[in-house]
Design an enzyme around this catalytic site. Sequence first.
Site, PDB file in Angstrom:
ATOM      1  CG  ASP A 123      -2.058  -0.989   1.119  1.00  0.00           C
ATOM      2  OD1 ASP A 123      -2.462  -1.312  -0.015  1.00  0.00           O
ATOM      3  OD2 ASP A 123      -2.552  -1.437   2.163  1.00  0.00           O
ATOM      4  CG  ASP A 141      -6.625  -1.401  -2.031  1.00  0.00           C
ATOM      5  OD1 ASP A 141      -6.779  -2.619  -2.274  1.00  0.00           O
ATOM      6  OD2 ASP A 141      -5.800  -0.972  -1.203  1.00  0.00           O
TER       7      ASP A 141
END
Length: 166
Positions: A123, A141
């Site tokens: 991330d 995402d």
Amino acid sequence: MSKPLCSTGLRWLWLVVVVLIIDLGSKYLILQNFALGDTVGLFPSLNLHYARNYGAAFSFLADSGGWQRWFFAGIAIGICVILLVMMYRSKATQKLNNIAYALIIGGALGNLFDRLWHGFVVDMIDFYVGDWHFATFNLADSAICIGAALIVLEGFLPKPTAKEQA
């Protein structure tokens, strides 16, 4: 009798490839240029921040001992298969649905690659307001969320008549 693939929603699979290239490319750049925890400010309220997510969204089940890696990998594979079948059954002209499915598949495959290759999801997008930081996320995402939003939006749009579908 099978139908020509170009007449189905599978015509939109090129978008899966685009999402994968952008997602995996961004993660590669982070892995090559950042140490875990490094942060670089891009704009007010937006940072690049290298984080590892061993769970799902919002680090759900991140501290569960490792079984969640395979659980979430299985879910990603299952969702991809279901959406591919839905794309095959839909017409190529059903753009909104097929774009949504392709975005979700591309995002799911990007995070699946991370889980299987690294054991965690990379991330890097850190959105914040003042001292409050949203959960760090990645481009996969984002693609999944945009795809899901398009599916919801499609549910509110008027359905085409039989004459318009022909």
